[in-house]
Design a protein around this motif. Structure first.
Motif, PDB file in Angstrom:
ATOM      1  N   ALA A 113       0.833  -1.204   0.000  1.00 29.37           N
ATOM      2  CA  ALA A 113       0.000   0.000   0.000  1.00 29.37           C
ATOM      3  C   ALA A 113       0.869   1.257   0.000  1.00 29.37           C
ATOM      4  CB  ALA A 113      -0.925  -0.011   1.212  1.00 29.37           C
ATOM      5  N   LYS A 114       1.881   1.252   0.861  1.00 27.82           N
ATOM      6  CA  LYS A 114       2.782   2.393   0.958  1.00 27.82           C
ATOM      7  C   LYS A 114       3.487   2.655  -0.363  1.00 27.82           C
ATOM      8  CE  LYS A 114       5.413   5.079   3.897  1.00 27.82           C
ATOM      9  NZ  LYS A 114       6.525   4.361   4.578  1.00 27.82           N
ATOM     10  N   LEU A 115       4.031   1.629  -0.955  1.00 34.07           N
ATOM     11  CA  LEU A 115       4.766   1.767  -2.210  1.00 34.07           C
ATOM     12  C   LEU A 115       3.882   2.362  -3.303  1.00 34.07           C
ATOM     13  CD1 LEU A 115       6.993  -1.422  -2.661  1.00 34.07           C
ATOM     14  CD2 LEU A 115       7.724   0.936  -2.419  1.00 34.07           C
ATOM     15  N   MET A 116       2.690   1.838  -3.404  1.00 37.10           N
ATOM     16  CA  MET A 116       1.788   2.313  -4.453  1.00 37.10           C
ATOM     17  C   MET A 116       1.459   3.783  -4.254  1.00 37.10           C
ATOM     18  SD  MET A 116       1.287  -0.057  -6.575  1.00 37.10           S
ATOM     19  CE  MET A 116       3.018  -0.324  -6.265  1.00 37.10           C
ATOM     20  N   GLN A 117       1.116   4.116  -3.036  1.00 34.39           N
ATOM     21  CA  GLN A 117       0.679   5.466  -2.747  1.00 34.39           C
ATOM     22  C   GLN A 117       1.788   6.489  -3.013  1.00 34.39           C
ATOM     23  OE1 GLN A 117      -0.836   5.818   1.178  1.00 34.39           O
ATOM     24  NE2 GLN A 117      -1.926   7.737   0.750  1.00 34.39           N
ATOM     25  N   GLU A 118       2.954   6.195  -2.455  1.00 29.61           N
ATOM     26  CA  GLU A 118       4.086   7.111  -2.594  1.00 29.61           C
ATOM     27  C   GLU A 118       4.431   7.395  -4.049  1.00 29.61           C
ATOM     28  OE1 GLU A 118       6.878   6.362   1.346  1.00 29.61           O
ATOM     29  OE2 GLU A 118       7.466   5.597  -0.617  1.00 29.61           O
ATOM     30  N   ASN A 119       4.530   6.309  -4.810  1.00 25.01           N
ATOM     31  CA  ASN A 119       5.092   6.451  -6.141  1.00 25.01           C
ATOM     32  C   ASN A 119       4.109   6.946  -7.192  1.00 25.01           C
ATOM     33  OD1 ASN A 119       7.872   5.603  -5.738  1.00 25.01           O
ATOM     34  ND2 ASN A 119       7.003   3.612  -5.242  1.00 25.01           N
ATOM     35  N   SER A 120       2.849   6.945  -6.870  1.00 22.72           N
ATOM     36  CA  SER A 120       1.898   7.317  -7.907  1.00 22.72           C
ATOM     37  C   SER A 120       1.250   8.674  -7.657  1.00 22.72           C
ATOM     38  CB  SER A 120       0.811   6.255  -8.009  1.00 22.72           C
ATOM     39  OG  SER A 120       0.250   6.028  -6.739  1.00 22.72           O
ATOM     40  N   LYS A 121       1.679   9.313  -6.593  1.00 24.62           N
ATOM     41  CA  LYS A 121       1.089  10.599  -6.238  1.00 24.62           C
ATOM     42  C   LYS A 121       1.221  11.603  -7.382  1.00 24.62           C
ATOM     43  CE  LYS A 121       0.978  13.492  -2.057  1.00 24.62           C
ATOM     44  NZ  LYS A 121       1.725  14.725  -2.407  1.00 24.62           N
ATOM     45  N   LYS A 122       2.457  11.834  -7.790  1.00 26.57           N
ATOM     46  CA  LYS A 122       2.703  12.807  -8.858  1.00 26.57           C
ATOM     47  C   LYS A 122       1.975  12.442 -10.140  1.00 26.57           C
ATOM     48  CE  LYS A 122       7.333  14.611  -7.738  1.00 26.57           C
ATOM     49  NZ  LYS A 122       8.750  14.511  -8.167  1.00 26.57           N
ATOM     50  N   LEU A 123       1.943  11.170 -10.448  1.00 29.75           N
ATOM     51  CA  LEU A 123       1.348  10.739 -11.711  1.00 29.75           C
ATOM     52  C   LEU A 123      -0.131  11.072 -11.772  1.00 29.75           C
ATOM     53  CD1 LEU A 123       3.111   7.270 -12.081  1.00 29.75           C
ATOM     54  CD2 LEU A 123       3.687   9.443 -13.161  1.00 29.75           C
ATOM     55  N   ILE A 124      -0.812  10.792 -10.675  1.00 25.72           N
ATOM     56  CA  ILE A 124      -2.241  11.095 -10.612  1.00 25.72           C
ATOM     57  C   ILE A 124      -2.462  12.604 -10.747  1.00 25.72           C
ATOM     58  CG2 ILE A 124      -4.292  10.971  -9.160  1.00 25.72           C
ATOM     59  CD1 ILE A 124      -3.571   8.266  -9.953  1.00 25.72           C
ATOM     60  N   GLU A 125      -1.612  13.353 -10.053  1.00 26.06           N
ATOM     61  CA  GLU A 125      -1.736  14.809 -10.124  1.00 26.06           C
ATOM     62  C   GLU A 125      -1.662  15.304 -11.560  1.00 26.06           C
ATOM     63  OE1 GLU A 125       0.245  15.891  -5.797  1.00 26.06           O
ATOM     64  OE2 GLU A 125       1.171  16.648  -7.643  1.00 26.06           O
ATOM     65  N   ILE A 126      -0.735  14.763 -12.314  1.00 22.86           N
ATOM     66  CA  ILE A 126      -0.590  15.184 -13.708  1.00 22.86           C
ATOM     67  C   ILE A 126      -1.859  14.872 -14.494  1.00 22.86           C
ATOM     68  CG2 ILE A 126       0.624  14.697 -15.864  1.00 22.86           C
ATOM     69  CD1 ILE A 126       3.157  14.248 -14.160  1.00 22.86           C
ATOM     70  N   LEU A 127      -2.342  13.656 -14.353  1.00 25.82           N
ATOM     71  CA  LEU A 127      -3.530  13.261 -15.115  1.00 25.82           C
ATOM     72  C   LEU A 127      -4.742  14.117 -14.748  1.00 25.82           C
ATOM     73  CD1 LEU A 127      -3.384   9.354 -15.254  1.00 25.82           C
ATOM     74  CD2 LEU A 127      -2.538  11.019 -16.896  1.00 25.82           C
TER      75      LEU A 127
END
Lengths: 204, 204
Positions: free
Chosen positions: B59-73
């Motif tokens: 859960a931690k890994l997913m959340q941390e690493n995808s934050k920026k990506l979601i923001e862009i989309l």
DNA sequence: TTCTGTTTTAAACAATGTTTTAAACAATGT
DNA sequence: ACATTGTTTAAAACATTGTTTAAAACAGAA
């Protein structure tokens, strides 16, 4: 006939199914023995160990499934024809064996160091002939200057990756198994178009 | 300071490394304890079980690493800008954490059924806003009629798959770690070009 | 100090996974 | 029929896994 299948084959087939479905690590030899309906010790009689059984299966899988693909790459077709044929053939092969991608990738991640085993991966990549053809056409100016590695990685990615994230796609796009297969089949035309487009655009 | 790191954290970090490197199934709780330099029982004291530890880490890994990506989309950029930014950001993230792809895919193959755990995957896929933007631009005729699912799968494939077959690429293209990173960096320009090309071509 | 709850340790436990052993069996050629 | 072959069975030995226990060491508050 198929009633009395040789035990060696029974083991082989049961193990193949389980390895593909659950992964090598999550499959126990007892699972295999149970599924094959044989005594546990027979596994060691025919194959020396689970590891060895796995190696045999892996080699067989790679060889069988990549035969046609290599033939296409090494044939005398034009670049365009090769790409179109390769994509279609590869997708058809994976439609019949959709678990292959996850399986291969887990192996790739698992045991790269063990060189002998890794010969199987040769089948999965480009051939010299195809790479050369790419460079040649590129040099002749028929197509834009292209990096064969990038091109082949693109092709491989577009073809195989969707199978690896099949469950994710089905979940997010809200489609079922049947619709997923349709989705994949649509890619038989899409992927060559994308790739050939990229080739056509001269200059960089 | 960092001398006396809290044991819970030490376990967490050791486990994360091992899970990424060797995979969950091939990592034993004893391996983790050894790497973290703690007693075996502490693992069960802090996290209830190996499975639970894994869930936390995932859960931690997913959340941390995808934050920026979601923001862009979900931002207000144009389609073109979004694609360019997304690709660059995703690749940079994976360059820092190259094992993430194999890890996620093994989990995907391993435990799809366990729904609660699978929320983590939400981060890995497109957002509603981006999908809508794709359809809208497509309907307005600015770009060719496009299937958002195909488009996003293409993008995801081209970005992430090369990391999954990193070892294969390095072996076949005869490049080392450094050159691989260069190869990947080249894709930051290549992939958006490929994708945007596909969008531009009107009619089908 | 003594008391309290937390942290750490070592050992035990139960379950499962893998491999080996030795004996039974079946088919075949002599 | 006998001996030889390859095959199968049952049982146990062995190793490793995840988990739990029981007790000692520790820290801070009363």
């Amino acid at each position: 006939m198929s009633e009395r299948k040789k035990t060696e084959q029974k083991i082989f087939e049961a193990a193949t199914e389980l390895f593909l479905e659950k992964g090598v690590d999550r499959t126990s030899v007892r699972d295999i023995a149970a599924k094959a309906n044989i005594n546990l010790a027979l596994l060691n009689y025919y194959f020396r160990s689970k590891e060895n059984l796995f190696n045999t299966i892996f080699a067989k899988l790679m060889q069988e499934n990549s035969k046609k693909l290599i033939e296409i790459l090494d044939s005398d077709m034009s670049l365009k024809e090769k790409i179109e044929n390769y994509v279609v053939e590869y997708i058809d092969m994976l439609l019949e064996n959709p678990l292959l991608v996850s399986f291969v990738m887990s192996i790739l991640h698992r045991s790269w160091d063990e060189k002998p085993k890794m010969d199987g991966f040769n089948y999965l990549y480009s051939t010299e002939k195809f790479t050369k053809q790419l460079s040649d056409e590129s040099r002749k100016g028929n197509i834009k200057k292209i990096n064969p590695t990038h091109f082949f990685v693109d092709m491989l990615s577009l073809i195989t990756f969707p199978f690896a994230i099949k469950l994710l796609i089905m979940d997010k796009a809200e489609i079922n198994e049947r619709e997923f297969r349709t989705f994949i089949r649509e890619r038989k035309k899409r992927i060559p178009r994308l790739l050939i487009n990229e080739l056509k655009i001269k200059s960089d």
